[in-house]
Design a protein around this motif. Structure first.
Motif, mmCIF file in Angstrom:
data_model
loop_
_atom_site.group_PDB
_atom_site.id
_atom_site.type_symbol
_atom_site.label_atom_id
_atom_site.label_comp_id
_atom_site.label_asym_id
_atom_site.label_seq_id
_atom_site.Cartn_x
_atom_site.Cartn_y
_atom_site.Cartn_z
ATOM 1 N N LYS A 6 38.258 26.724 46.364
ATOM 2 C CA LYS A 6 38.036 27.882 45.497
ATOM 3 C C LYS A 6 39.323 28.301 44.811
ATOM 4 C CE LYS A 6 33.946 30.052 47.275
ATOM 5 N NZ LYS A 6 33.321 31.331 47.570
ATOM 6 N N ILE A 7 39.179 28.727 43.584
ATOM 7 C CA ILE A 7 40.298 29.204 42.797
ATOM 8 C C ILE A 7 40.413 30.705 43.027
ATOM 9 C CG2 ILE A 7 41.158 29.500 40.445
ATOM 10 C CD1 ILE A 7 39.147 26.978 39.919
ATOM 11 N N LYS A 8 41.601 31.164 43.437
ATOM 12 C CA LYS A 8 41.833 32.584 43.688
ATOM 13 C C LYS A 8 42.133 33.253 42.353
ATOM 14 C CE LYS A 8 42.723 35.353 46.941
ATOM 15 N NZ LYS A 8 41.728 36.184 47.580
ATOM 16 N N LEU A 9 41.234 34.140 41.945
ATOM 17 C CA LEU A 9 41.316 34.786 40.644
ATOM 18 C C LEU A 9 41.410 36.297 40.824
ATOM 19 C CD1 LEU A 9 41.082 34.412 37.527
ATOM 20 C CD2 LEU A 9 38.599 34.597 37.821
ATOM 21 N N PHE A 10 42.427 36.907 40.206
ATOM 22 C CA PHE A 10 42.556 38.354 40.173
ATOM 23 C C PHE A 10 42.085 38.833 38.802
ATOM 24 C CE2 PHE A 10 46.183 39.626 43.325
ATOM 25 C CZ PHE A 10 45.518 39.002 44.363
ATOM 26 N N LEU A 11 41.184 39.813 38.790
ATOM 27 C CA LEU A 11 40.727 40.451 37.556
ATOM 28 C C LEU A 11 41.206 41.898 37.591
ATOM 29 C CD1 LEU A 11 37.005 39.203 37.529
ATOM 30 C CD2 LEU A 11 38.974 38.177 36.373
ATOM 31 N N GLU A 35 39.198 38.725 43.352
ATOM 32 C CA GLU A 35 39.576 40.086 43.750
ATOM 33 C C GLU A 35 39.675 40.895 42.468
ATOM 34 O OE1 GLU A 35 42.717 40.720 46.621
ATOM 35 O OE2 GLU A 35 42.523 38.638 47.311
ATOM 36 N N THR A 36 39.095 42.092 42.467
ATOM 37 C CA THR A 36 39.128 42.944 41.275
ATOM 38 C C THR A 36 39.953 44.192 41.557
ATOM 39 O OG1 THR A 36 37.084 44.099 41.882
ATOM 40 C CG2 THR A 36 36.869 42.130 40.490
ATOM 41 N N PHE A 37 40.620 44.666 40.498
ATOM 42 C CA PHE A 37 41.488 45.832 40.604
ATOM 43 C C PHE A 37 41.332 46.697 39.363
ATOM 44 C CE2 PHE A 37 43.412 42.135 42.594
ATOM 45 C CZ PHE A 37 43.555 42.565 43.899
ATOM 46 N N SER A 38 41.347 48.013 39.554
ATOM 47 C CA SER A 38 41.226 48.934 38.425
ATOM 48 C C SER A 38 42.579 49.403 37.895
ATOM 49 C CB SER A 38 40.379 50.144 38.820
ATOM 50 O OG SER A 38 40.972 50.805 39.921
ATOM 51 N N THR A 39 43.659 49.079 38.628
ATOM 52 C CA THR A 39 45.005 49.440 38.172
ATOM 53 C C THR A 39 45.974 48.295 38.432
ATOM 54 O OG1 THR A 39 45.793 50.365 40.290
ATOM 55 C CG2 THR A 39 44.628 51.883 38.782
ATOM 56 N N GLY A 40 47.058 48.304 37.680
ATOM 57 C CA GLY A 40 48.107 47.314 37.894
ATOM 58 C C GLY A 40 48.765 47.484 39.253
ATOM 59 N N LYS A 48 50.446 39.397 47.526
ATOM 60 C CA LYS A 48 50.679 38.580 48.721
ATOM 61 C C LYS A 48 49.514 37.621 48.969
ATOM 62 C CE LYS A 48 48.930 42.270 51.681
ATOM 63 N NZ LYS A 48 48.551 43.147 50.596
ATOM 64 N N ASN A 49 48.363 37.876 48.343
ATOM 65 C CA ASN A 49 47.193 37.004 48.470
ATOM 66 C C ASN A 49 47.287 35.774 47.574
ATOM 67 O OD1 ASN A 49 46.221 38.836 50.307
ATOM 68 N ND2 ASN A 49 44.885 39.860 48.854
ATOM 69 N N ASN A 50 48.387 35.639 46.844
ATOM 70 C CA ASN A 50 48.699 34.459 46.034
ATOM 71 C C ASN A 50 47.577 34.010 45.096
ATOM 72 O OD1 ASN A 50 51.301 34.132 47.173
ATOM 73 N ND2 ASN A 50 50.340 33.255 48.993
ATOM 74 N N PRO A 51 47.329 34.779 44.056
ATOM 75 C CA PRO A 51 46.288 34.353 43.103
ATOM 76 C C PRO A 51 46.724 33.090 42.349
ATOM 77 C CG PRO A 51 47.560 36.166 42.203
ATOM 78 C CD PRO A 51 48.019 35.995 43.633
ATOM 79 N N ASP A 52 45.743 32.270 42.015
ATOM 80 C CA ASP A 52 46.011 31.091 41.183
ATOM 81 C C ASP A 52 46.160 31.516 39.728
ATOM 82 O OD1 ASP A 52 45.820 28.956 43.191
ATOM 83 O OD2 ASP A 52 43.734 29.601 43.339
#
Length: 144
Positions: A6-11, A35-40, A48-52
């Motif tokens: 799986k590709i680790k993707l931060f949105l 993983e989704t986030f509403s703020t920077g 630390k979760n090392n997104p791709d």
């Protein structure tokens, strides 16, 4: 057990509706761990979760007025790990905004539109292909 394919993707986007629709698109069409986030700030705290790959909204001030904007978040991500690919996303279709993002070391810039998901998918595919080629080249060079 974690799926290593799986590709680790931060949105990262302060528009909850757009963020959820983008998450759904990626989950339906590819093998992503998202993983989704509403703020920077929330994104930075989870690096630390090392997104791709990170997909990052340009503004990010819709929820908290003094929150880090997209460029500040981009700079912080690059400060922590300059190799993390960051694709900037904005509703602004202005060349000067895109150029500004590229000067801050964004990997690419995508305008929010009906075709944004397909463009993002193409860019991510290109990033992952380049990373794979670099790893193979590095492996080959180490054996010479």
């Amino acid at each position: 057990m974690k799926d290593t394919n799986k590709i680790k993707l931060f949105l990262v986007d302060d528009d909850a509706l757009f963020l959820k629709s983008l998450e759904i698109e990626f989950l339906e069409h590819a093998n992503f761990d998202i993983e989704t986030f509403s703020t920077g700030e929330l994104c930075i705290a989870s690096l630390k979760n090392n997104p791709d790959v990170v997909i990052l909204d340009f503004h990010l001030d819709g929820i908290i007025k003094d929150a880090m904007n997209g460029l500040e978040t981009l700079d912080k991500i690059k400060e922590i790990n300059k190799e993390t690919p960051v694709i900037m996303l904005s509703s602004q279709d202005k060349i000067d905004v895109a150029i500004k993002c590229m000067h801050h070391k964004a990997t690419d810039y995508v305008v929010k539109s009906e075709t944004a998901f397909f463009r993002l998918k193409q860019i991510i595919t290109s990033i992952l292909h380049s990373q794979k080629v670099e790893k193979q080249l590095s492996w080959y060079m180490d054996r010479m």
